[in-house]
Design a protein around this motif. Sequence first.
Motif, PDB file in Angstrom:
ATOM      1  N   PHE A  59      50.581  12.007 -50.013  1.00  0.00           N
ATOM      2  CA  PHE A  59      52.036  11.879 -49.936  1.00  0.00           C
ATOM      3  C   PHE A  59      52.743  12.203 -51.243  1.00  0.00           C
ATOM      4  CE2 PHE A  59      56.044   9.444 -49.898  1.00  0.00           C
ATOM      5  CZ  PHE A  59      56.586   9.891 -48.699  1.00  0.00           C
ATOM      6  N   ASN A 111      52.158  16.344 -43.768  1.00  0.00           N
ATOM      7  CA  ASN A 111      52.385  16.437 -45.208  1.00  0.00           C
ATOM      8  C   ASN A 111      51.778  17.676 -45.860  1.00  0.00           C
ATOM      9  OD1 ASN A 111      53.721  13.765 -46.325  1.00  0.00           O
ATOM     10  ND2 ASN A 111      52.351  13.149 -44.667  1.00  0.00           N
ATOM     11  N   GLU A 143      51.287   4.188 -44.045  1.00  0.00           N
ATOM     12  CA  GLU A 143      52.431   5.106 -44.036  1.00  0.00           C
ATOM     13  C   GLU A 143      53.704   4.371 -44.437  1.00  0.00           C
ATOM     14  OE1 GLU A 143      52.712   8.189 -40.826  1.00  0.00           O
ATOM     15  OE2 GLU A 143      51.162   6.942 -39.910  1.00  0.00           O
ATOM     16  N   LYS A 144      53.858   3.152 -43.951  1.00  0.00           N
ATOM     17  CA  LYS A 144      55.053   2.373 -44.291  1.00  0.00           C
ATOM     18  C   LYS A 144      55.104   2.099 -45.789  1.00  0.00           C
ATOM     19  CE  LYS A 144      55.584  -0.038 -39.849  1.00  0.00           C
ATOM     20  NZ  LYS A 144      55.485  -1.357 -39.155  1.00  0.00           N
ATOM     21  N   HIS A 147      56.602   4.740 -48.105  1.00  0.00           N
ATOM     22  CA  HIS A 147      58.048   4.935 -47.943  1.00  0.00           C
ATOM     23  C   HIS A 147      58.861   3.756 -48.460  1.00  0.00           C
ATOM     24  CE1 HIS A 147      56.697   8.008 -44.926  1.00  0.00           C
ATOM     25  NE2 HIS A 147      57.742   8.632 -45.412  1.00  0.00           N
ATOM     26  N   GLN A 148      58.186   2.707 -48.913  1.00  0.00           N
ATOM     27  CA  GLN A 148      58.913   1.552 -49.424  1.00  0.00           C
ATOM     28  C   GLN A 148      59.587   1.878 -50.758  1.00  0.00           C
ATOM     29  OE1 GLN A 148      55.966  -1.534 -49.704  1.00  0.00           O
ATOM     30  NE2 GLN A 148      56.025  -2.017 -47.514  1.00  0.00           N
TER      31      GLN A 148
END
Length: 345
Positions: A59, A111, A143-144, A147-148
Motif C-alpha cells: 500500500f 494496488n 486493509e482498514k 487507511h486509518q
Amino acid sequence: MRQAKQFIAIFFLVTVPALASVVAFNFYIDPYWMYGHSHSFNDHQVTVDEREQKTNQIFFQDFSYDTIILGSSRTTYINQNSFKGMKAYNYAVNNMSIREYDTFLKFAKENSDQKVRRVIIGMDFFKTSISESERPASLVNYEKKVHQPFYRIRSLMSLDLFKYSLRNFKMSKDNNVAELRVYDRSNVADAKVVSTEEAEKNTKEKIERFRDEFYGANYQYNPRYKEYLTIFKSRHTDVDFIIFTTPISAELFYAMVEEGHLDDYERWLRDIVDVFGGVYNFMYPNEVTLDLSNYFDGHHFYPHIGDRIAHRLLEGTDVQESSFGVYITKNNIDKHLREVKQLAK
C-alpha cells in the motif's frame, strides 16, 4: 504550584526526547515495511506480522507486479525473483487459509500499477480439514488499518515495535540470519541453518504436533473445500492460475498416511484438478522430501528448495514426469496416485 510546573517541565524534557528517539529509530529500521528505505542496518527483518508488513509494503510503496504468489509460511521461502520472465510478488503469510486467497489477491490487484495476470498458489494438505478451512478469514482488518489517519506515525511510537527494530538492527549489523524466517528489504525470506540434530528434534516435535492437532481423530476433510476453491476462481476470471502442493518431508507424509488420510489426500488432489485443471504435486516421497537436510523442521523447507519449486513451475506443464514435482491432470492422476500409494508403503 512551582513544583508542579517543574515536574511538568522535567517530564517533558525526559519524555519528549525519549519518544523522539523511539520514533526516529523505528523509522530508521522500518520493521513494519511502511517506508521502504534500505541500508546495511535494516537489511535483516524479522517477522512481526506478515499480513500487516506485506500489506503495508504493497500500500505505501511502489507496487507494480504481474504475478502474485499466495500460500502459507511454507511458500514464504520461495524467492519471488526466481520466476524469470515474471514480475512476481510473494504475498504468502503464516498460516494462510484458503478463504483468505480472495481478499489477498483482490488487494494486490487493486494496488498494482500494472495488471496482475497470474497467481501462483502453494496449497497445503493440512489446510483441508474443517477446522483449518471453515473459519471465515480475510484481509479486511488489515486493509482498514492502512487507511486509518496517522496510522504510520502512531506505529512509529510503539515500544513493542522498537523491540523488533533492535532485533533487526543487531542481525543486520552482524549480517547474520539468526531466526527461522528473516526477510531482506526486497521481500525475500531466508532461514538460519540448524544442525542435523536440531532438525531431527524439530521434525519429531512437528510430527507429534501434526498427529495430535492436524492429522488426529478430530481431522475431517471439509466437504466444502472444493466449493470454496470454485468460488475463489470464479471471482478472478481475469488471471491465470498456477497451483502447486507444498513438499513436506517424507517423514511427515508417512505420518499422514499412518493416521489414515491417504484417501483424503487423494480427494484433495482430485478437487484441485477439477477446479484448476491441473496441479504440480511436490507432496509425495521423492528425492527432495526424503532428504531431511532440506528442512529445518520437516515441515518448512529451506529457500534453496523454493528455488527448485520455481524452476519446476517454469518448466511448464509439458514436463509431466520429473524427479521433483509431477504435473497432474485428469489424464494422469490415477497413474500418479497409484505410484504414490506404492511409495507410501
